[in-house]
Design a protein around this motif. Structure first.
Motif, short mmCIF file in Angstrom:
data_model
loop_
_atom_site.label_atom_id
_atom_site.label_comp_id
_atom_site.label_asym_id
_atom_site.label_seq_id
_atom_site.Cartn_x
_atom_site.Cartn_y
_atom_site.Cartn_z
N GLU A 1 -5.42 7.55 2.24
CA GLU A 1 -5.05 7.70 0.84
C GLU A 1 -4.91 6.37 0.11
O GLU A 1 -4.61 6.34 -1.07
N ARG A 2 -5.11 5.26 0.82
CA ARG A 2 -5.01 3.91 0.25
C ARG A 2 -3.64 3.71 -0.42
O ARG A 2 -3.53 3.22 -1.56
N VAL A 3 -2.58 4.08 0.30
CA VAL A 3 -1.22 3.93 -0.20
C VAL A 3 -0.88 2.45 -0.37
O VAL A 3 -1.17 1.63 0.52
N THR A 4 -0.27 2.11 -1.50
CA THR A 4 0.05 0.71 -1.78
C THR A 4 1.55 0.41 -1.77
O THR A 4 1.95 -0.73 -1.54
N VAL A 5 2.39 1.41 -2.04
CA VAL A 5 3.84 1.22 -2.05
C VAL A 5 4.47 2.28 -1.15
O VAL A 5 4.29 3.48 -1.37
N THR B 1 -2.04 1.59 -10.94
CA THR B 1 -3.01 2.00 -9.93
C THR B 1 -2.37 2.14 -8.55
O THR B 1 -3.09 2.38 -7.58
N ASP B 2 -1.06 2.00 -8.47
CA ASP B 2 -0.38 2.10 -7.18
C ASP B 2 -0.39 3.54 -6.67
O ASP B 2 -0.41 4.50 -7.45
N VAL B 3 -0.35 3.66 -5.36
CA VAL B 3 -0.28 4.96 -4.70
C VAL B 3 0.99 4.98 -3.86
O VAL B 3 1.22 4.10 -3.04
N TRP B 4 1.84 5.99 -4.09
CA TRP B 4 3.12 6.13 -3.41
C TRP B 4 3.09 7.34 -2.50
O TRP B 4 2.22 8.21 -2.63
N ASP C 1 -9.47 2.26 9.08
CA ASP C 1 -8.06 2.20 9.48
C ASP C 1 -7.29 1.10 8.79
O ASP C 1 -6.10 0.92 9.05
N GLU C 2 -7.95 0.34 7.91
CA GLU C 2 -7.26 -0.75 7.22
C GLU C 2 -6.25 -0.19 6.21
O GLU C 2 -6.53 0.77 5.50
N LEU C 3 -5.09 -0.83 6.16
CA LEU C 3 -4.05 -0.44 5.22
C LEU C 3 -4.22 -1.16 3.89
O LEU C 3 -4.71 -2.29 3.85
#
Length: 229
Positions: free
Chosen positions: A93-97, A44-47, A122-124
């Motif tokens: 885009e709710r990027v996680t990595v 489920t990660d977003v790069w 604006d939360e990461l």
């Protein structure tokens, strides 16, 4: 096609400072994929694809999400040149990595400091920020740690040269370790690189004695790449 056949050729100065073409064998390319999987939630990660596609950093940026079922966000060129716009893209885009060179991250830190943290939009969602390509100045992480928990995201410093296909060492940082090593640290060998001899190579391209010389590392024959001279 055999496993020892070249996967691609990259033109780089690598570890020598002399521009040259380096043949990257298929096994070297393949080893970068499973070791980048940071946890079972990688599906489920977003790069982001932030850096130039011809660079070796794109091995993780592109290969990992496609192999493990994550999502890859291609960053428009104009957004990559605007830290504020890039910061908004990460949140939207709710990027996680995130893979970044330190110099790009320093600009992101400044943009992050100017963001209204009270706005939920604006939360990461970052879980990991992975550094590579340049020396990391740990003193410049102080502002980031003042606004973010040390594990949300985890800042990871990795080191390696093109000939070894991206990275051979890793260290997970926190505010305390950053303060303890202001000059920087590259950590220890990545699990898939062990055993690694922490000794520099001599002019004859043979490992020097670890008892007499400090300051370099010899990844060993498993990571050898044609054209590395």
């Amino acid at each position: 096609m055999r496993p020892d056949h070249p996967a691609y050729v990259i033109y780089t100065s690598g570890s020598t400072g002399r521009p040259k073409g380096v043949l990257i064998p298929a096994p070297q390319r393949g080893r970068t994929l499973p070791r980048h999987r940071t946890s079972p939630s990688a599906r489920t990660d977003v790069w982001t694809l932030f850096h130039s596609t011809p660079s070796t950093s794109r091995c993780g940026n592109c290969g990992d999400p496609l192999l493990h079922g994550g999502r890859l966000v291609v960053v428009p060129h104009d957004v990559s040149r605007s830290p504020a716009d890039f910061r908004r893209l990460l949140a939207r885009e709710r990027v996680t990595v995130l893979n970044q060179t330190p110099s790009a991250f320093y600009q992101l830190v400044q943009a992050d400091a100017q963001t209204d943290a009270q706005d939920p939009g604006d939360e990461l969602a970052l879980r990991y920020v992975v550094f590579g390509g340049e020396a990391l100045d740990l003193n410049r992480l102080t502002d980031w740690y003042e606004r973010h928990a040390p594990d949300a995201p985890v800042l990871v410093n990795m080191y390696g040269i093109t000939e070894t296909t991206v990275h051979v060492t890793r260290v997970d940082l926190d505010e305390r370790s950053a303060a303890r090593h202001p000059a920087g640290t590259i950590g220890g060998p990545s699990p898939d690189c062990a055993p690694t001899s922490w000794t520099p190579t001599s002019n004859r391209r043979r490992p020097a004695s670890p008892a007499t010389v400090r300051g370099g590392l010899w990844p060993g024959p498993r990571l050898a790449t044609p054209g590395r001279g």
